[in-house]
Design a protein around this motif. Structure first.
Motif, PDB file in Angstrom:
ATOM      1  N   UNK A   1       0.823  -1.201   0.000  1.00 33.04           N
ATOM      2  CA  UNK A   1       0.000   0.000   0.000  1.00 33.04           C
ATOM      3  C   UNK A   1       0.858   1.251   0.000  1.00 33.04           C
ATOM      4  N   UNK A   2       0.204   2.372  -0.200  1.00 37.50           N
ATOM      5  CA  UNK A   2       0.906   3.644  -0.253  1.00 37.50           C
ATOM      6  C   UNK A   2       0.682   4.374   1.063  1.00 37.50           C
ATOM      7  N   UNK A   3       1.742   4.467   1.861  1.00 33.54           N
ATOM      8  CA  UNK A   3       1.668   5.126   3.163  1.00 33.54           C
ATOM      9  C   UNK A   3       2.733   6.208   3.216  1.00 33.54           C
ATOM     10  N   UNK A   4       2.297   7.444   3.321  1.00 30.58           N
ATOM     11  CA  UNK A   4       3.249   8.542   3.278  1.00 30.58           C
ATOM     12  C   UNK A   4       2.645   9.784   3.920  1.00 30.58           C
ATOM     13  N   UNK A   5       3.513  10.733   4.215  1.00 28.19           N
ATOM     14  CA  UNK A   5       3.102  12.051   4.681  1.00 28.19           C
ATOM     15  C   UNK A   5       3.830  13.094   3.860  1.00 28.19           C
ATOM     16  N   UNK A   6       3.169  14.207   3.626  1.00 30.90           N
ATOM     17  CA  UNK A   6       3.765  15.303   2.861  1.00 30.90           C
ATOM     18  C   UNK A   6       3.610  16.595   3.651  1.00 30.90           C
TER      19      UNK A   6
ATOM     20  N   UNK B   1      -2.989  -4.447 -10.759  1.00 24.16           N
ATOM     21  CA  UNK B   1      -1.889  -4.192  -9.829  1.00 24.16           C
ATOM     22  C   UNK B   1      -1.297  -2.827 -10.177  1.00 24.16           C
ATOM     23  N   UNK B   2      -1.013  -2.024  -9.159  1.00 27.41           N
ATOM     24  CA  UNK B   2      -0.575  -0.654  -9.387  1.00 27.41           C
ATOM     25  C   UNK B   2       0.850  -0.427  -8.897  1.00 27.41           C
ATOM     26  N   UNK B   3       1.530   0.505  -9.559  1.00 31.10           N
ATOM     27  CA  UNK B   3       2.873   0.919  -9.180  1.00 31.10           C
ATOM     28  C   UNK B   3       2.755   2.009  -8.114  1.00 31.10           C
ATOM     29  N   UNK B   4       3.294   1.763  -6.922  1.00 35.42           N
ATOM     30  CA  UNK B   4       3.141   2.683  -5.805  1.00 35.42           C
ATOM     31  C   UNK B   4       3.819   4.030  -6.065  1.00 35.42           C
ATOM     32  N   UNK B   5       5.015   3.992  -6.658  1.00 39.40           N
ATOM     33  CA  UNK B   5       5.750   5.243  -6.898  1.00 39.40           C
ATOM     34  C   UNK B   5       5.019   6.123  -7.909  1.00 39.40           C
TER      35      UNK B   5
ATOM     36  N   UNK C   1      -5.018   2.166   0.285  1.00 46.86           N
ATOM     37  CA  UNK C   1      -5.001   0.723   0.048  1.00 46.86           C
ATOM     38  C   UNK C   1      -4.846   0.477  -1.448  1.00 46.86           C
ATOM     39  N   UNK C   2      -3.738  -0.118  -1.831  1.00 44.23           N
ATOM     40  CA  UNK C   2      -3.437  -0.253  -3.259  1.00 44.23           C
ATOM     41  C   UNK C   2      -3.528  -1.708  -3.716  1.00 44.23           C
ATOM     42  N   UNK C   3      -2.538  -2.520  -3.353  1.00 44.49           N
ATOM     43  CA  UNK C   3      -2.482  -3.899  -3.858  1.00 44.49           C
ATOM     44  C   UNK C   3      -2.861  -4.953  -2.826  1.00 44.49           C
TER      45      UNK C   3
END
Length: 243
Positions: free
Chosen positions: A54-59, A155-159, A133-135
């Protein structure tokens, strides 16, 4: 744009907050992790996700141009950035569940945690935490959760997703900086989950009642049409939508 990648961290919001207290952090600096040991959601909830799926980040975003009464426009800009990003990847039937959960149909695919800092009685910056929630395909004991893979079969590329989101975030914040917040609010309201539909709510005391979502106020309160044609405003901690 600076992207800090970590294998595992307790919380990307906490990491970025501590980093910004120790050094000058550039606008749109991102902290991304494969796994959060203590991911946080709104109102003290936890956000759990499988490692690397999954994609978990803060900006970090400079919000010094906003006044205090405009705080909800941060949430609006983030929500619309997520919607635009997911539409670019053909994710169907997208909605914003007030204030900023992202749904596909009636399943939650993304949660947001926004924490603003103040300096000398003015907004300084905002740390925007995203859990998308990605893959991941298994959500035990979370019947209302889903993922991009489950709703699309892909299926997705997180970057790639991350970079798309940041570009869209820059766009919507530029609209805010140009002094056109009303346009964003109108667009936000078109995506509101259960808008103009009879819905069941629960208040802070645990009482359940029926109402119809009309819109949001300038400060982000939910405006609900109740019996006897009364429209009442609720803050985030005062009401929850049951669905």
């Amino acid at each position: 744009m600076r992207i800090i990648k970590l294998n595992a961290i307790n919380s990307t919001n906490t990491f970025l907050k501590e980093l910004s207290s120790e050094e000058a952090v550039a606008d749109y600096t991102v902290v991304q992790t494969d796994y959060q040991t203590n991911g946080r959601g709104q109102m003290g909830t936890t956000w759990t996700a499988n490692s690397g799926e999954n994609l978990m980040f803060s900006v970090l975003k400079d919000i010094s141009f906003l006044s205090f009464h405009q705080h909800f426009y941060i949430s609006i800009a983030v929500s619309l950035s997520l919607i635009k990003t997911l539409k670019q990847y053909q994710i169907p039937n997208l909605y914003i569940k007030w204030p900023n959960d992202i749904l596909s149909d009636n399943k939650k695919v993304c949660g947001v945690l926004i924490e603003n800092s103040i300096k000398q009685n003015k907004f300084k910056d905002s740390i925007i935490g995203i859990g998308l929630n990605v893959n991941q395909t298994d959500f035990k004991n979370l019947p209302q959760a889903s993922s991009l893979k489950l709703v699309s079969g892909k299926v997705f590329d997180l970057e790639e997703l991350l970079l798309s989101f940041i570009e869209n975030l820059k766009h919507y914040f530029s609209v805010l900086e140009e002094g056109k917040p009303e346009d964003l609010k109108k667009t936000y309201e078109t995506y509101m989950f259960r808008k103009k539909k009879p819905s069941t709510f629960k208040d802070a005391e645990g009482n359940m009642f029926t109402g119809i979502i009309q819109s949001v106020s300038e400060t982000g309160n939910l405006q609900v049409l109740l019996e006897d044609a009364i429209i009442k405003e609720y803050g985030f901690k005062e009401i929850s939508l049951l669905y």
